[in-house]
Design a protein around this motif. Structure first.
Motif, PDB file in Angstrom:
ATOM      1  N   LEU A   1     -54.664 -70.274  21.851  1.00 24.83           N
ATOM      2  CA  LEU A   1     -53.824 -70.186  21.302  1.00 24.83           C
ATOM      3  C   LEU A   1     -52.979 -69.003  20.807  1.00 24.83           C
ATOM      4  O   LEU A   1     -51.627 -69.128  20.152  1.00 24.83           O
TER       5      LEU A   1
ATOM      6  N   ALA B   1     -50.085 -69.276  22.988  1.00 27.87           N
ATOM      7  CA  ALA B   1     -49.814 -69.587  22.662  1.00 27.87           C
ATOM      8  C   ALA B   1     -48.623 -69.079  21.169  1.00 27.87           C
ATOM      9  O   ALA B   1     -47.121 -69.273  21.521  1.00 27.87           O
ATOM     10  N   ALA B   2     -49.115 -68.769  20.651  1.00 26.50           N
ATOM     11  CA  ALA B   2     -49.006 -67.901  19.641  1.00 26.50           C
ATOM     12  C   ALA B   2     -47.864 -66.454  20.650  1.00 26.50           C
ATOM     13  O   ALA B   2     -46.030 -65.928  19.624  1.00 26.50           O
TER      14      ALA B   2
ATOM     15  N   PHE C   1     -44.692 -68.300  21.781  1.00 26.96           N
ATOM     16  CA  PHE C   1     -43.934 -69.073  20.659  1.00 26.96           C
ATOM     17  C   PHE C   1     -42.900 -67.749  20.130  1.00 26.96           C
ATOM     18  O   PHE C   1     -42.065 -67.229  19.867  1.00 26.96           O
TER      19      PHE C   1
ATOM     20  N   MET D   1     -40.494 -72.347  23.462  1.00 21.75           N
ATOM     21  CA  MET D   1     -41.075 -72.686  21.856  1.00 21.75           C
ATOM     22  C   MET D   1     -41.878 -73.825  22.043  1.00 21.75           C
ATOM     23  O   MET D   1     -43.107 -73.973  21.592  1.00 21.75           O
ATOM     24  N   LEU D   2     -40.892 -74.666  22.701  1.00 18.99           N
ATOM     25  CA  LEU D   2     -41.877 -76.049  22.953  1.00 18.99           C
ATOM     26  C   LEU D   2     -43.291 -76.240  23.285  1.00 18.99           C
ATOM     27  O   LEU D   2     -44.057 -77.041  23.303  1.00 18.99           O
TER      28      LEU D   2
ATOM     29  N   ALA E   1     -46.133 -74.800  21.370  1.00 18.19           N
ATOM     30  CA  ALA E   1     -46.268 -76.161  21.072  1.00 18.19           C
ATOM     31  C   ALA E   1     -47.045 -76.894  21.372  1.00 18.19           C
ATOM     32  O   ALA E   1     -48.073 -77.065  21.121  1.00 18.19           O
TER      33      ALA E   1
ATOM     34  N   SER F   1     -50.342 -75.519  22.552  1.00 23.84           N
ATOM     35  CA  SER F   1     -51.885 -75.175  21.101  1.00 23.84           C
ATOM     36  C   SER F   1     -51.868 -76.554  20.722  1.00 23.84           C
ATOM     37  O   SER F   1     -53.251 -76.733  20.335  1.00 23.84           O
ATOM     38  N   LEU F   2     -51.208 -77.874  20.992  1.00 27.46           N
ATOM     39  CA  LEU F   2     -51.848 -79.303  20.943  1.00 27.46           C
ATOM     40  C   LEU F   2     -52.396 -79.043  21.556  1.00 27.46           C
ATOM     41  O   LEU F   2     -53.931 -80.087  20.990  1.00 27.46           O
TER      42      LEU F   2
ATOM     43  N   VAL G   1     -43.001 -84.471  23.041  1.00 26.18           N
ATOM     44  CA  VAL G   1     -42.072 -83.787  23.851  1.00 26.18           C
ATOM     45  C   VAL G   1     -41.894 -83.101  24.747  1.00 26.18           C
ATOM     46  O   VAL G   1     -40.732 -82.608  24.746  1.00 26.18           O
TER      47      VAL G   1
END
Lengths: 111, 660, 483, 505
Positions: free
Chosen positions: A9, A12-13, A16, A39-40, A43, A46-47, A76
């Motif tokens: 996570l 990912a952050a 992002f 950015m995608l 996401a 994270s998913l 996505v």
């Protein structure tokens, strides 16, 4: 031994954040587009990380794996491709008219 | 029993007014086609005079109907005018009782004479019919004022006569740079100040008594007295109503309009500003005598105001050069006497003076009008002199009026004035002071009256007789003078002092009206002068009048020397008198200027800059904010993105904080 | 899971109810496919228009007769009364855009086929958004709507402004999508769910802060579509640059679709955020109205006014967040508001499209001077729309405003309501200025060219005018129909 | 049916005028005049048939309109003692406005007549509606026609004036909208009677806010100081017909609203707020008078006089006594007539000289005597001369106020003086003095058509002044009922206050 979810996570952050920074600071439309892709992907990461986390719990409970996150991630990925196509088409249209792909060139419409 | 025909008494002149108005417009139409056409205007004078005469006859009929002891009033059916709420109606009926009959006779009688006079005086004026329309309307309104059964009805007449006064003072609105119009306006506004006070008094009475009609009000006042209840509010009501009277009857501090009112045609001055309208304040107080009797402090105030007005106006009359100006100040001064009488509780004496004053002052004004008419609109006494040769009939009758005014013995003014001063003297205490003022004023009166006579009719001619051709007025003008002169001479018979051992006719006549007030004010023991004291006062009054009349006449009969000497050496006194004690100047420079300044200040600073400025600033502010917001919409994607990002960040922060 | 269970699940999933619920979507999709097919053969091109209309009418009937069948596809798509109503409104919006488009593109007629196809995809996406029960469905719907719109915005690709509008919309839109997805991911991480019901339940768990952060990002992206402060800055530029018929669609349909999902999404927002939302609503109204006040171009002005309207309607959202008991009234208010807005703004932009066909300059407010003398009925109709936008009674705009404010008032957001109400006075300030130009100012010296009659546009605008009046005077007709 | 006709006949007329295929204007004017005359006849019919002793709404029509949740919004029209006079006034005044408009509206007559008729529908609706929603409909709709009338046919600063008028009134209306929403959803009723009943049981804390919301809208419309600045601009810039409607009827919507939605709906709040409104009214009387005194623009002067006169109306109503309420209701009519007359008359002069500056005139009494007569007459009606209409209203108002608050009455009574000052000043400036400007000499006097417009209105002034009972008695039932409700509310307030005092802390 797997990577802790928090790390994923966090990564990912960071992704992002880089995406946003790129989006806000870069002046080339193509790079901006790439930032959005970043950015995608943040996401998506994270998913997937979330899905793993929740699935672990669910599997322990005896239920099936949690698929909501991966399903969205797949959507996505697909949609990102479409977006990229449309985006590039638009950039080409812009290039045809102005011979530039700079972000500043699209600020004629304003107050 | 209802006597609905009483409505005809004001109704006839009102009809006359409508007719004359119609005649005026018909004449205008005729003139539109042919500027020199006469049109039917000439009919207006006779019609108007005739209808007032008819009203006089009707009043006489009513008068004789209430002569007996068994029946002292006639009343018509009421006009249910304003339903105040579901239950109370402010109505008006026509009532002829002892008081209104007396006043009505004066109004219609003197009014009739003045109408007759005016047919001559206004002859040839372009607004001839209009003049009579106004004059008739005035008589109608004056009769409504007098005959009303209720204070509301009186107020209708009260404002109605004010309107007519306004219209008639401004009758020659285009003359002298519109000065008559200004004067009319001034009269109306000064009157309105009084009217405002009147209204409040009326409301206060209604609040206390729940009624508007005089019968109920007076009965309630008597009942209050009988019950010994508190009279504070009633005193206030009385004072407020007296405020109204001050406006209409030109008392301090509201008298300054009356001298200016002389801008109107002279018959108007005679009828409205001497004989009738200005006495309505006195009428009102007599009408409400039980109420006033309940408030001795207010009565004392009335007396003081009256005495001061009498003195201030009388002294101002000393230096006037305008013939009508002298008469105007003299009128104010005489009205002051009447209020002095009212304040002393001498209701009858007040009415007596009203009546005799109506006779001799109307006579003087009409005489002055005749002089002015003969002198081709010249009013300055300094440009007259020696006129007795040119207009003998006017001169003789004028002498009668002057004698009555100055209180020469045995003429009407002598008796009425003496009765007032006698009453004041009888009250004793501080009233002696008022008596002294009254006596002083009597001296002034005698002096200025005979100064006026001397300057006008005696001495060298201070005009070019060849160019001016002064002439006697036609019979239609001099006949009323003769009638009025007779009345001015013999009017005193109405109220001879009881030391003459003849009945005081007026006292007897008014008994049903005034006994309540007398009873409340003085109880069983009315102040009474010993016969000797009274004789002494009478003689003293006669002496004063004769001496100062003589001084006034002789100082001025040979020309302007005395006037010029006084103006040259009088200093501050002369200036004060010339300005009528500076009261008018105080109004124009102090009050009027302040109001004007306040109006401009409110309109410009508070309203335009302040309130409206704030409103417009709101609009401008919105626009300016909009303009300044424009720079955020600079078209740059990165900028928009930044805002989005920032917005999202704030949302995240706030919501996360909520989550924690 | 046994085979039998799976079979049962499949039966349940693809039951007649499901098909009924999907019928409108399938009709639209079928229409799109048919149009694509028609596009292949030049001889079939005359069928474009009938086919387009037939798809719309078919979808409308499908909505009407299939009705509200409830949640289907395991709850990821919810066909309730609101979805049906929204779906019909989207059709109306699309139809208006199409009417005006018929006569807007004089030089690019050849591409009208593509245009129609892209246009018909939009309501598909919108309806999916409106019915979305989870974030996946919503995302699909959103992209189904957005991607055709990016293209349509840039449809006049020989013009700088159109291309710029498309690009701007695209880049910022993509950014918005990125926010949405990352938000969805965080929510998912925090709650383990992407379906709204699950998220609501999962919010009580330990992942609450993370989930709230995610919800905030999702809200942000919705606010972007809805043009809420400070996500609103793109709106004037994109509306101005896009072909006006597409502006009609963006201003009415897209906004409605975002709102439709926002109403569902509001259920998961914490009640304490109501004040923040209301504040944003008021700020949006301020930004929109004050911005519009200084515009000289009517199209841009209407864009700003659209922002203000979004702010107004957001008050109802804030109301339902603050007082969930009012949800039913709020959705009614929002539906009515948007219904009125679709016809009002649709009509107004439609008239603009009509005017613009005579030249670009004609969107300047100045050029409207004296319109009342040249084209009295056109001016009257535009005035009607402007008054409706301003919320004057006897127009649909009034009752919309009434309903929205009634929700926020009852939710005790009185201060914000009053502020909003006062800001709508500013709105009248600029609407009236347009009327001033049309009615009260002299015609410009250089005589304006005569305007050609345009049958489709006339029909479209009259339809809007009638709808505005009917919604204004006989609102029962709509209110009774929807609920 | 009668009231629906009264309301919507003008709208039908407007549509007719809008589509009538004719090039000339005569036919349009004839249609307009015809419609307004029919409406006037209907209005008089309703007036004559109205039972004044009853407090009930009469001629009621009620149909379901639509529902909001479980609230039934009704199309409900009716007339009671508070509205009957205004309905009659509106109906009767409009033919005169229509007739007078031919004198000064020279361009775009068709549009003008359409707006005039739409206006009439709006105003009638406002006075007749017995459902707040319906009321609000008409309330705002009536803004639009005047906006156009002002903006198209006004004088040089017309656009500023019309925008100011519209936006200013609208901002008040929208605040009222919030109050209406709160009242409707709070009570579950949309009809006025239902809300009134509900409000009686609510605590003052709530009704106070609702009252404030309503009151501010009406205060702006009246206009009460300090919300009055739109009026002067609107009046000054408006064409004569606009000024007449504005003064005659439109402002009365504000005072009527205060009466029906302020006092009658929230009696307890009205009692608490009465001192404020009494003071505002009284100050307004003086403030308006002082404003008027400083004006040199005749139309602006008359406009400022409206501020003063309406101060009287508001003060009378908030005296909350029978006399004050009746006076207030009557004075609305009186102000409509006399100020309408002044505007009509000055409009005639403006048409001849195209100047509003008082310095451009003087001595007109000699040039145009018929005008002078009517002007003086109207001026006197406005000043409140007994025997003319203004007096009856002012007198009742002052009497009622005196019963409630002698001090306020004493302050207000000076308005009687200042009212005379500015109107006399205007009259002096217009009519009297020597003729300064030669062009005034050749000015034609009022034409027969103009006399036909003003003379009946003057007669009406006289009629009301002499026999106001005909009008006042129509209000008896409603006003008495209102006074009773006020008394009841006063009792409740007092006992609530006693409770507060006695309750231990």
């Amino acid at each position: 031994m797997s990577v802790p979810t928090e790390y994923l996570l966090g990564l990912a952050a960071i992704l992002f954040g880089i995406g946003i920074a790129g989006f806000l600071t870069r002046r080339n439309l193509i790079v901006v587009l790439m930032s959005i892709e970043l950015m995608l992907n943040a996401a998506n990461l994270s998913l997937v990380a979330g899905a793993r986390m929740h699935s672990t719990q669910r599997l322990l409970d005896g239920a099936g794996p949690d698929l909501q996150g991966p399903v969205l991630a797949i959507f996505v990925i697909a949609v990102a491709a479409v977006e990229a196509a449309v985006g590039l088409a638009l950039i080409i249209a812009l290039y045809r008219r102005k011979q530039t792909v700079s972000l500043e060139s699209v600020s004629e419409l304003r107050d | 029993m209802e006597s609905n025909w009483l409505w005809l008494i004001p109704g006839l002149p009102f009809m006359g007014s409508v007719i004359c108005g119609a005649l005026h417009f018909l004449t205008l139409r005729a003139r539109e086609r042919n500027p020199e056409a006469k049109g039917p205007a000439a009919l207006a004078g006779p019609i108007a005079a005739g209808l007032v005469g008819l009203a006089f006859v009707l009043t006489t009929v009513a008068f004789s109907a209430i002569r007996g002891e068994d029946r002292t009033l006639l009343q018509s059916a009421p006009w249910n005018w304003i339903p105040v709420d579901g239950h109370t109606v402010a109505g008006v009926a026509m009532v002829v009782d002892r008081l209104s009959a007396a006043m009505g006779l004066v109004v219609t009688g003197v009014g009739f004479l003045i109408h007759v006079y005016a047919t001559g005086y206004m002859h040839g004026d372009r607004g001839y019919a209009k003049f009579f329309a106004y004059l008739n309307l005035f008589v109608a309104m004056m009769l409504v004022l007098i005959l009303s059964s209720s204070i509301v009805g009186t107020f209708v007449g009260w404002e109605g006569v004010g309107l007519c006064s306004y219209l008639l003072i401004g009758f020659w609105y285009d003359k002298q740079d519109g000065w008559p119009a200004e004067a009319g306006q001034k009269a109306f506004i000064m009157n309105r100040i009084g009217d405002a006070s009147f209204l409040l008094g009326m409301f206060l009475l209604f609040k206390n008594f729940g009624a508007f009609d005089y019968a109920s009000i007076n009965a309630a006042a008597e009942a209050t007295h009988a019950a010994g209840a508190s009279t504070g509010q009633l005193a206030l009501a009385a004072a407020l109503l007296f405020g109204g009277a001050c406006g209409k009857s030109a008392q301090l501090p509201l008298f300054t309009w009356l001298p200016d009112a002389m801008a109107g045609p002279t018959p108007v001055s005679a009828l409205i500003h001497a004989a009738t309208m200005v006495t309505s304040g006195i009428y009102l107080i007599i009408r409400l005598n039980p109420l006033y009797a309940l408030a001795p402090q207010v009565m004392y105030g009335v007396a003081v105001v009256g005495a001061l007005t009498a003195f201030i106006a009388g002294s101002s009359a000393l230096v006037q050069r305008d013939l009508k100006g002298v008469l105007a100040y003299s009128t104010v001064s005489q009205l002051g006497y009447m209020f002095l009488a009212l304040g002393s509780g001498a209701w009858v004496a007040a009415l007596f003076h009203v009546i005799t004053h109506a006779f001799f002052k109307a006579l003087l004004f009409l005489g002055a009008g005749s002089v002015i008419h003969g002198m081709h609109e010249e009013q300055d006494m300094h440009k007259m002199g020696g006129l007795r040769r040119y207009m003998p009939r006017t001169f003789i009758t004028f002498l009668a009026g002057a004698g009555a005014l100055s209180g020469l013995p045995l003429l009407s003014g002598f008796f009425s004035k003496d009765e007032i001063l006698g009453h004041t003297f009888a009250l004793g205490g501080t009233w002696y002071l008022l008596w002294l003022v009254g006596v002083g004023t009597a001296a002034l009166t005698a002096y200025y009256t005979w100064r006026m006579v001397a300057l006008t009719f005696f001495g060298p001619e201070r005009f070019d007789a060849k160019a001016l051709h002064p002439h006697e007025s036609p019979a239609v003008m001099t006949l009323p003078l003769v009638v009025l002169a007779l009345l001015a001479v013999a009017g005193g018979l109405l109220g001879l002092p009881h030391i003459f051992h003849v009945p005081h006719l007026l006292h007897h006549w008014l008994e049903p009206v005034t006994h309540a007030g007398d009873a409340i004010r003085f109880g069983e023991h009315a102040p009474h002068l010993a016969a000797g004291t009274e004789w002494m006062l009478l003689g003293f009054g006669a002496l004063i009048a004769l001496y100062f009349a003589d001084r006034g006449f002789h100082a001025h009969k040979s020309g302007l020397a005395a006037d010029e000497a006084f103006q040259a050496r009088g200093g501050a006194l002369a200036r004060t008198l010339n300005n009528a004690w500076g009261i008018d100047r105080f109004y124009t420079r102090g009050v009027v200027a302040t109001v004007k300044l306040a109006a401009v200040f409110i309109a410009v600073v508070i309203d335009q800059l302040g309130i409206d400025g704030a409103v417009n600033a709101l609009g401008r502010g919105a626009r300016r904010t909009g303009e300044s917001l424009r720079r955020f919409a600079d078209g740059s994607i990165a900028g928009y993105g930044l805002w989005m990002g920032a917005g999202a960040a704030v949302l995240v922060l706030v919501l996360t904080w909520m989550g924690v | 899971m046994t085979t039998q269970e799976i079979a049962g699940l499949i039966d349940q999933t693809y039951s007649p109810q499901t098909w009924a619920g999907l019928a409108p979507l399938l009709t639209l999709a079928g229409g799109i496919l048919l149009l694509l097919f028609v596009e292949l053969f030049e001889r079939l091109h005359p069928l474009r228009a009938p086919l387009f209309l037939a798809s719309l009418i078919g979808t409308f009937l499908a909505h009407k007769y299939a009705g509200a069948v409830g949640p289907i596809l395991g709850g990821s798509y919810i066909v309730d009364g609101a979805t049906v109503a929204w779906g019909q409104l989207f059709l109306a919006s699309t139809m208006l855009a199409w009417f005006f488009a018929r006569q807007y593109y004089r030089t690019s007629l050849a591409f009208l086929g593509e245009h129609d196809i892209l246009l018909l995809t939009a309501p598909l996406g919108m309806t999916v958004m409106a019915g979305a029960g989870d974030l996946v469905t919503f995302f699909v719907g959103l992209e189904l709507l957005s991607i055709p719109l990016y293209c349509l915005a840039a449809f006049r690709r020989r013009r700088n402004d159109s291309v710029e509008a498309g690009l701007k919309y695209f880049i910022l839109g993509a950014f918005g999508v990125a926010l949405l997805l990352y938000g969805a991911a965080l929510t998912y991480v925090g709650t383990g769910h992407l379906d709204l019901a699950g998220i609501a339940a999962g919010l009580e768990g330990p992942g609450r802060p993370l989930a709230f952060a995610g919800l905030a990002l999702i809200a942000g992206s919705l606010f972007f579509k809805l043009s809420i402060f400070p996500f609103h800055l793109w709106v004037p530029d994109v509306y101005q640059g896009s072909p006006t018929p597409i502006t009609v669609l963006m201003a009415t349909g897209t906004k409605a679709a975002a709102l439709a999902f926002l109403m569902r999404f509001a259920a998961v927002l914490p009640g304490s955020s109501a004040n923040l939302i209301a504040l944003l609503a008021v700020l949006t109204m301020a930004a929109g109205n004050l911005g519009a006040l200084v515009q000289k171009d009517l199209k841009r002005m209407l864009a700003y006014s659209g922002i203000a309207h979004a702010g107004t309607v957001l008050l109802a959202v804030a109301g339902t967040v603050a007082a969930p008991a009012l949800a039913g009234d709020a959705i009614q208010a929002v539906l009515f508001y948007m219904a009125a807005y679709i016809f009002t703004a649709g009509g107004a932009f439609g008239i603009l499209a009509w005017l613009e066909a005579d030249g670009d300059l004609f969107t300047r407010i100045d050029s409207l001077r004296g319109l009342a003398r040249r084209r009295p009925w056109l001016a009257a109709t535009l005035s009607l729309f402007l008054l409706s936008l301003g919320g004057i009674p006897a127009t649909g705009g009034f009752l919309g405003k009434w309903l929205v404010f009634s929700v926020s008032t009852r939710a005790d957001l009185i201060t914000m309501t009053i502020l909003g109400v006062l800001l709508s006075v500013v709105a009248l300030g600029y609407y009236l200025r347009v009327i001033v130009a049309m009615y009260m100012e002299p015609e410009p010296a250089e005589l304006a060219p005569p305007m050609t009659e345009r049958a489709w546009a006339t029909f479209g605008t009259s339809l809007c005018a009638w709808m505005v009046l009917i919604l204004g005077v006989l609102p029962g007709w709509f209110l009774g129909r929807v609920f | 049916m009668l009231l629906s006709l009264l309301t919507f006949l003008p709208l039908v007329g407007a549509l007719l005028v809008a589509v009538l295929p004719t090039r000339g204007n005569a036919a349009l004017r004839a249609v307009t005049l015809g419609v307004t005359l029919v409406v006037a006849a209907l209005g008089v019919w309703v007036f004559l048939g109205f039972e004044g002793a009853s407090a009930e709404a009469q001629y009621v029509e009620s149909h379901a309109w639509f529902t909001l949740g479980n609230i039934q919004v009704t199309y409900r029209l009716g007339v009671d003692g508070l509205s009957i006079l205004l309905v009659a006034l509106t109906a009767v005044l409009m033919p005169f406005v229509a007739a007078a408009s031919s004198g000064h509206i020279h361009t775009r007559q068709r549009e003008f007549l359409v707006w005039l008729l739409v206006m009439e529908t709006g105003m009638m609706g406002v006075f007749l509606a017995l459902d707040v929603m319906l009321f609000y409909f008409f309330w705002e709709v009536s803004l639009v026609p005047l906006y156009f009338i002002l903006g198209i046919w006004g004088a040089e600063k017309r656009i500023y004036a019309t925008l100011k008028f519209f936006l200013y009134t609208l901002s008040g209306s929208l605040l009222m909208l919030v109050a209406i929403i709160a009242a409707v959803y709070g009570s579950g009723h949309s009809d006025i009677a239902g809300i009134t009943d509900w409000a009686a049981s609510q605590p003052l804390a709530r009704t106070g806010w609702l009252f404030a919301g309503f009151a501010i809208a009406f205060a702006i419309k009246v206009p009460l100081i300090p919300f009055h600045t739109w009026l002067a601009d609107a009046h000054t810039q408006a064409p004569t017909a606009g000024s007449v409607i504005l003064a005659g009827v439109l402002l009365k919507m504000g005072t009527y609203g205060l009466l029906r939605f302020g006092i009658a709906m929230f009696p307890a709040a009205a009692i608490s707020a009465a001192p404020l409104f009494l003071a505002l009214g009284a100050v307004g009387i003086l403030y308006g008078a002082f404003l008027a005194m400083a004006q040199t623009d005749v139309k602006r002067l008359i406009a400022c006089s409206s501020v003063s006169h309406l101060g009287f109306v508001v003060m009378g109503m908030f005296a909350l006594t029978a006399a004050g309420l009746r006076g207030g209701v009557l004075q609305m009519i009186n102000h409509g007539l006399s100020t309408g007359l002044l505007f009509l008359l000055f409009g005639a002069i403006y048409e001849r000289r195209h100047s509003r500056d008082i310095a451009q005139f003087g001595g007109l009494a000699a040039c145009v005597p018929i005008f002078a007569f009517f002007w003086t007459f109207s001026m006197l009606a406005s000043v409140g001369l007994p025997g003319l209409n203004g007096f009856v209203g002012e007198w009742l108002i002052l009497l009622g106020t005196f019963q409630a608050s002698p001090l306020i009455a004493a302050l207000a009574v000076t308005g009687v003086i200042f009212g005379a000052v500015y109107l006399l000043k205007a009259t002096r400036g217009l009519l009297f003095g020597p003729v300064i400007h030669e062009e005034n000499r050749s000015m034609p006097d009022l034409r027969l058509a103009e006399i036909a417009v003003v003379a009946p209105l003057c007669l009406a002034c006289l009629w009301i002044g002499v026999a106001p009972g005909g009008l006042l008695n129509k209000t008896t039932g409603s006003v008495e009922a209102l006074v009773q409700r006020l008394d009841a509310a006063r009792g409740t307030l007092q006992s609530a206050m006693l409770d507060d005092v006695e309750r231990p802390r």
